[in-house]
Scaffold this active site. Structure first.
Site, PDB file in Angstrom:
ATOM      1  N   ARG A   3       0.831  -1.213   0.000  1.00 38.63           N
ATOM      2  CA  ARG A   3       0.000   0.000   0.000  1.00 38.63           C
ATOM      3  C   ARG A   3       0.865   1.262   0.000  1.00 38.63           C
ATOM      4  O   ARG A   3       0.476   2.273  -0.591  1.00 38.63           O
ATOM      5  CB  ARG A   3      -0.954   0.000   1.201  1.00 38.63           C
ATOM      6  CG  ARG A   3      -2.184  -0.830   0.963  1.00 38.63           C
ATOM      7  CD  ARG A   3      -3.163  -0.783   2.115  1.00 38.63           C
ATOM      8  NE  ARG A   3      -4.406  -1.448   1.731  1.00 38.63           N
ATOM      9  CZ  ARG A   3      -5.316  -1.894   2.575  1.00 38.63           C
ATOM     10  NH1 ARG A   3      -5.139  -1.744   3.886  1.00 38.63           N
ATOM     11  NH2 ARG A   3      -6.415  -2.464   2.145  1.00 38.63           N
TER      12      ARG A   3
ATOM     13  N   LYS B 152     -12.552  -9.539   9.121  1.00 45.86           N
ATOM     14  CA  LYS B 152     -13.502  -8.426   9.292  1.00 45.86           C
ATOM     15  C   LYS B 152     -14.929  -8.904   8.996  1.00 45.86           C
ATOM     16  O   LYS B 152     -15.551  -8.493   8.019  1.00 45.86           O
ATOM     17  CB  LYS B 152     -13.129  -7.274   8.363  1.00 45.86           C
ATOM     18  CG  LYS B 152     -11.855  -6.550   8.788  1.00 45.86           C
ATOM     19  CD  LYS B 152     -11.562  -5.386   7.869  1.00 45.86           C
ATOM     20  CE  LYS B 152     -10.337  -4.619   8.329  1.00 45.86           C
ATOM     21  NZ  LYS B 152      -9.940  -3.596   7.365  1.00 45.86           N
TER      22      LYS B 152
ATOM     23  N   GLY C 274      -5.542  -5.405   2.181  1.00 52.00           N
ATOM     24  CA  GLY C 274      -4.213  -5.234   2.784  1.00 52.00           C
ATOM     25  C   GLY C 274      -3.571  -6.564   3.137  1.00 52.00           C
ATOM     26  O   GLY C 274      -2.414  -6.828   2.788  1.00 52.00           O
TER      27      GLY C 274
ATOM     28  N   GLY D 238     -12.413  -4.548   1.245  1.00 56.29           N
ATOM     29  CA  GLY D 238     -13.840  -4.231   1.415  1.00 56.29           C
ATOM     30  C   GLY D 238     -14.344  -3.302   0.316  1.00 56.29           C
ATOM     31  O   GLY D 238     -15.444  -3.498  -0.219  1.00 56.29           O
TER      32      GLY D 238
HETATM   33  N1  LIG Z   1      -9.658 -18.698  10.996  1.00 58.08           N
HETATM   34  C1  LIG Z   1      -9.125 -17.517  11.318  1.00 58.08           C
HETATM   35  N2  LIG Z   1      -9.008 -17.162  12.625  1.00 58.08           N
HETATM   36  C2  LIG Z   1      -8.450 -15.964  12.961  1.00 58.08           C
HETATM   37  N3  LIG Z   1      -8.002 -15.043  12.069  1.00 58.08           N
HETATM   38  C3  LIG Z   1      -8.113 -15.368  10.783  1.00 58.08           C
HETATM   39  C4  LIG Z   1      -8.653 -16.597  10.332  1.00 58.08           C
HETATM   40  N4  LIG Z   1      -8.623 -16.599   8.980  1.00 58.08           N
HETATM   41  C5  LIG Z   1      -8.075 -15.434   8.600  1.00 58.08           C
HETATM   42  N5  LIG Z   1      -7.760 -14.682   9.662  1.00 58.08           N
HETATM   43  C6  LIG Z   1      -7.109 -13.354   9.690  1.00 58.08           C
HETATM   44  O1  LIG Z   1      -7.770 -12.452   8.824  1.00 58.08           O
HETATM   45  C7  LIG Z   1      -6.910 -11.352   8.653  1.00 58.08           C
HETATM   46  C8  LIG Z   1      -7.208 -10.627   7.351  1.00 58.08           C
HETATM   47  O2  LIG Z   1      -8.558 -10.244   7.307  1.00 58.08           O
HETATM   48  P1  LIG Z   1      -9.093  -8.963   6.533  1.00 58.08           P
HETATM   49  O3  LIG Z   1      -8.587  -7.727   7.187  1.00 58.08           O
HETATM   50  O4  LIG Z   1     -10.574  -9.138   6.453  1.00 58.08           O
HETATM   51  O5  LIG Z   1      -8.420  -9.118   5.096  1.00 58.08           O
HETATM   52  P2  LIG Z   1      -7.936  -7.973   4.061  1.00 58.08           P
HETATM   53  O6  LIG Z   1      -7.019  -7.023   4.818  1.00 58.08           O
HETATM   54  O7  LIG Z   1      -7.206  -8.704   2.992  1.00 58.08           O
HETATM   55  O8  LIG Z   1      -9.177  -7.307   3.588  1.00 58.08           O
HETATM   56  C9  LIG Z   1      -5.505 -11.905   8.724  1.00 58.08           C
HETATM   57  O9  LIG Z   1      -4.777 -11.180   9.691  1.00 58.08           O
HETATM   58  C10 LIG Z   1      -5.698 -13.372   9.152  1.00 58.08           C
HETATM   59  O10 LIG Z   1      -4.814 -13.790  10.169  1.00 58.08           O
HETATM   60  O1  LIG Z   2      -7.608  -2.211   5.334  1.00 55.01           O
HETATM   61  C1  LIG Z   2      -8.637  -1.740   4.846  1.00 55.01           C
HETATM   62  O2  LIG Z   2      -9.609  -2.491   4.277  1.00 55.01           O
HETATM   63  P1  LIG Z   2      -9.497  -4.054   3.884  1.00 55.01           P
HETATM   64  O3  LIG Z   2      -9.177  -4.857   5.144  1.00 55.01           O
HETATM   65  O4  LIG Z   2     -10.878  -4.355   3.377  1.00 55.01           O
HETATM   66  O5  LIG Z   2      -8.449  -4.209   2.852  1.00 55.01           O
HETATM   67  C2  LIG Z   2      -8.910  -0.261   4.779  1.00 55.01           C
HETATM   68  O6  LIG Z   2      -7.831   0.453   5.329  1.00 55.01           O
HETATM   69  C3  LIG Z   2     -10.208   0.088   5.497  1.00 55.01           C
HETATM   70  O7  LIG Z   2     -10.107  -0.210   6.863  1.00 55.01           O
HETATM   71  P2  LIG Z   2     -11.456  -0.397   7.750  1.00 55.01           P
HETATM   72  O8  LIG Z   2     -12.111  -1.696   7.303  1.00 55.01           O
HETATM   73  O9  LIG Z   2     -10.983  -0.441   9.191  1.00 55.01           O
HETATM   74  O10 LIG Z   2     -12.340   0.794   7.464  1.00 55.01           O
END
Ligand SMILES: Nc1ncnc2c1ncn2[C@@H]1O[C@H](COP(=O)(O)OP(=O)(O)O)[C@@H](O)[C@H]1O
Ligand SMILES: O=C(OP(=O)(O)O)[C@H](O)COP(=O)(O)O
Length: 400
Positions: free
Chosen positions: A38, A199, A356, A379
């Site tokens: 990023r 998330k 991310g 997201g």
């Molecule tokens: N079964 C699980 N239990 C706990 N954490 C998990 C599990 N599967 C994935 N994760 C966690 O999800 C996190 C990423 O989620 P998220 O922020 O939604 O993805 P992104 O940043 O790609 O949008 C990672 O830090 C990973 O460790």
């Molecule tokens: O990491 C982000 O989104 P992502 O986990 O969906 O990639 C953005 O910085 C948004 O963060 P937020 O979901 O806490 O608003």
């Protein structure tokens, strides 16, 4: 064709204070950046503005401190990486508004770069409060939004500022929208989506629209646990948002109505500690020990997901299938990422991934360069795919 103003329309920026909203919400471990994608993706825009003599004031959030100045969510530890990637010094302001910010901004010379502390240290950010937005705007002449990955948030620094200052899209914002439109506007079918990650509450609702857009939906990561719980399975101590069971059930019904095949894990790698190399075992999802956590999908699930990818011509992916930062719980994410990358390289699949942590996971799997397109957004990317308007983009359009 863009219907908002971009940096090309901003006129000479020499001497101007440019509030540049970026997404620096990068994966960190022990105070160090573990994936700088990023940061790397916003460097060209920072350089472009600074090289014209603009005074670059970076606004960004980190984590979810919910209006409190929690030191664990400080942006300060990012400074060395930011400065290294940029190849020039970056000053730091201890707050994004008030005296600390105005003093730091006043000290800037043409071409300097300043990072202000986490916008989410103030409750007004997420509430998009007029007073807070005004306080942010006081430090800028021009606003540039470069944070496509936060454009699904209607916050002061992602939406409100575009209404107070002359507003432009940054190069990355523009490039992300162009690439996603080109790659996914009329995707080759079947389309498979993989949604995992942690998330759960902020992403689960969008699955209801997503099942109408894709032919297969793989649910993994923490998101899957909520669905398994909704199906009456005991997920032990796993990350699971039990109050969202009804939402999960509704999504399963919507998927059936829309002929979208849902693929949930059938087996899982479980452990009793959330740490690398914790003692672990593979169990079926009907037999998760009540004192254990699901930290990855199991081998049978990986085979099923790979098989589904083989049937698809387009893949969209956000959210790792497991806790990929901790070996061996990266196994599922790495295996599926490598499988999708091989299909992409063979010309059998268009693969678009974002987020991310998802980007970090692809890099960890050694396939960051092999996907058709890798977005910085997770997201926001999924909401765009749903067909939703993104407040950060709409606010730019309103000025366009
Ligand atoms: N079964 C699980 N239990 C706990 N954490 C998990 C599990 N599967 C994935 N994760 C966690 O999800 C996190 C990423 O989620 P998220 O922020 O939604 O993805 P992104 O940043 O790609 O949008 C990672 O830090 C990973 O460790
Ligand atoms: O990491 C982000 O989104 P992502 O986990 O969906 O990639 C953005 O910085 C948004 O963060 P937020 O979901 O806490 O608003």
């Amino acid at each position: 064709m863009t219907d908002f103003r971009t940096l090309d329309d901003a006129g000479p920026l020499k001497g101007k204070r440019v509030l540049l909203r970026v997404d620096l919400n990068v994966p960190m471990e022990g105070g160090r950046v573990t994936d700088a994608t990023r940061i790397e993706r916003v460097v060209p825009t920072i350089r472009e503005i600074a090289d014209q003599g603009g005074r670059v004031i970076l606004l960004a959030h980190f984590g979810r401190p919910k209006g409190k100045a929690d030191p664990k969510d400080s942006l300060k530890p990012l400074l060395p990486t930011l400065s290294e990637k940029l190849g020039r010094p970056v000053a730091f302001g201890e707050d994004c508004v008030g005296e600390a910010a105005s003093k730091a901004v006043a000290a800037l010379k043409d071409g300097d770069v300043l990072l202000l502390e986490n916008t989410r240290y103030h409750a007004g950010e997420e509430k998009n409060e007029a007073e807070f937005t005004k306080a942010l705007a006081a430090n800028g002449d021009v606003y540039v939004n470069e944070a496509f990955s936060a454009a699904h948030r209607a916050h002061a620094s992602t939406e409100g500022l575009a209404r107070l200052l002359p507003a432009y899209a940054g190069r990355l914002m523009q490039a992300e929208l162009d690439a996603l439109t080109k790659g996914l506007e009329s995707p080759a079918r079947p389309v498979i989506a993989i949604v995992g990650g942690a998330k759960v509450s902020t992403k689960i609702d969008l699955l209801e629209n997503l099942v109408a857009k894709v032919d297969m939906l793989v649910i993994g990561g923490g998101m899957a646990n909520t669905f398994l719980h909704a199906q009456g399975k005991d997920v032990g101590k796993s990350l699971c948002e039990k109050d969202l069971a009804e939402t999960a059930q509704r999504i399963l019904v919507a998927a059936k109505e829309k002929n979208c095949t849902i693929i949930l894990p059938v087996d899982a790698l479980v452990a009793r500690e959330f740490k690398a190399n914790a003692e672990n075992e593979t169990v079926t999802v009907d037999a998760v020990p009540s004192d254990a956590m699901i930290l990855d999908v199991g081998a049978s699930s990986i085979a099923t997901i790979d098989g589904a990818i083989d049937e698809a011509r387009t893949l969209v992916w956000n959210g790792p299938l497991g806790a990929f930062e901790l070996t061996p719980f990266d196994t599922g994410t790495v295996a599926v990422a490598q499988h999708a990358a091989a299909r992409t390289k063979a010309g059998q699949l268009v693969s678009v991934a974002g987020g991310g942590d998802t980007v970090a996971a692809l890099n960890h799997a050694g396939v960051g360069e092999d996907f058709s397109y890798v977005s910085t957004a997770g997201g926001a990317f999924l909401e765009w795919l749903e067909g939703k308007e993104l407040p950060g983009v709409e606010a730019l359009r309103a000025q366009g």
